[in-house]
Design an enzyme around this catalytic site. Structure first.
Site, short mmCIF file in Angstrom:
data_model
loop_
_atom_site.label_atom_id
_atom_site.label_comp_id
_atom_site.label_asym_id
_atom_site.label_seq_id
_atom_site.Cartn_x
_atom_site.Cartn_y
_atom_site.Cartn_z
N ASP A 68 -3.03 -9.76 0.30
CA ASP A 68 -2.20 -10.55 0.84
C ASP A 68 -2.68 -10.91 2.23
OD1 ASP A 68 0.38 -11.85 0.03
OD2 ASP A 68 1.27 -10.45 1.35
N TYR A 70 -2.08 -10.78 6.31
CA TYR A 70 -1.21 -10.34 7.20
C TYR A 70 0.00 -11.18 7.49
CZ TYR A 70 -4.88 -6.99 8.38
OH TYR A 70 -6.12 -6.13 8.43
N PHE A 81 -8.33 -8.76 5.86
CA PHE A 81 -8.27 -7.70 6.90
C PHE A 81 -8.75 -7.90 8.18
CE2 PHE A 81 -9.64 -5.82 2.84
CZ PHE A 81 -8.70 -4.83 2.43
N HIS A 190 -7.68 2.12 -1.29
CA HIS A 190 -7.58 1.17 -0.18
C HIS A 190 -7.55 1.86 1.03
CE1 HIS A 190 -5.17 -1.83 1.96
NE2 HIS A 190 -5.72 -2.64 1.08
#
Length: 224
Positions: A68, A70, A81, A190
């Protein structure tokens, strides 16, 4: 979202069928409806397809899959990221940098902008390309997953020797779409603070470069 998709031309050709499908029209309507309700949608519209605009389709070497964008102010700019220059790196990104330091000796940078990777053929792809401010996964059911499944399918089918870095259960489930006879799939936990102890030590960055070099390709300069 406007009718004209702002995406690099070779990607548009590779994915052209998707933009005319009913689900994609519905997806655009849902995003417009959120904005009509007064919601702030991240990233800004010109950056929604940013991940595709740094390299042509033929030059993809690595895919790093996020879930998703941020959802904080100024953070999302269309690359999984990554955050723009001047924005504090979020915890997951800090943990990625820690692994890079251990794996390849990279000094931890003062910024979190990963454009340098994207320009070398690293597709920093989120499964959903938009989100409401302060509402994680708020667009997950809009149809983005069908679109990004099509992206993974196109890369898997039409490319060879791509490295897929799949971090966490969600990304690993998407990995079922990748032809492992042609591509390298690297899986780990993760990098979020909740699972970072199982992420650290995966050495995915050096493993990716070893694979690329074995296949006669230039390795990625991971240093920022």
């Amino acid at each position: 979202m406007s009718d004209t998709v702002q995406i690099e031309k070779s990607w548009k050709a590779a994915l052209d069928g998707e933009f005319s499908k009913p689900y994609f029209s519905k997806l655009k309507e849902l995003i417009v409806a959120e904005r009509t309700k007064g919601k702030t949608v991240y990233p800004p519209e010109p950056q929604i397809f940013n991940a595709f605009n740094y390299m042509p389709f033929d030059e993809v070497k690595v895919v790093i899959l996020g879930q998703d964008p941020y959802h904080g102010a100024g953070q999302a700019h269309g690359l999984s990221f990554s955050v723009p220059q001047g924005i504090k790196p979020p915890p997951s990104l800090v943990n990625i940098f820690k692994e890079l330091k251990t794996d390849i000796g990279m000094e931890i940078p003062t910024h979190g902008n990963l454009e340098h990777w994207a320009k070398q053929g690293v597709l920093l792809l989120n499964a959903s390309l938009t989100v409401n401010a302060g509402e994680p996964n708020s667009h997950a059911a809009f149809g983005w997953h069908q679109f990004t499944d099509a992206v993974i399918d196109a890369v898997s089918k039409d490319k060879e020797h791509v490295v897929f870095m799949l971090w966490g259960r969600f990304a690993q489930e998407k990995g079922a779409r990748v032809d492992t006879n042609k591509h390298l799939v690297l899986k780990s936990a993760h990098p979020s603070p909740f699972s970072v102890t199982k992420f650290l030590g995966n050495r995915h960055f050096s493993k990716a470069n070893e694979w690329l070099e074995q296949k006669g390709m230039e390795p990625i300069d991971w240093k920022l």
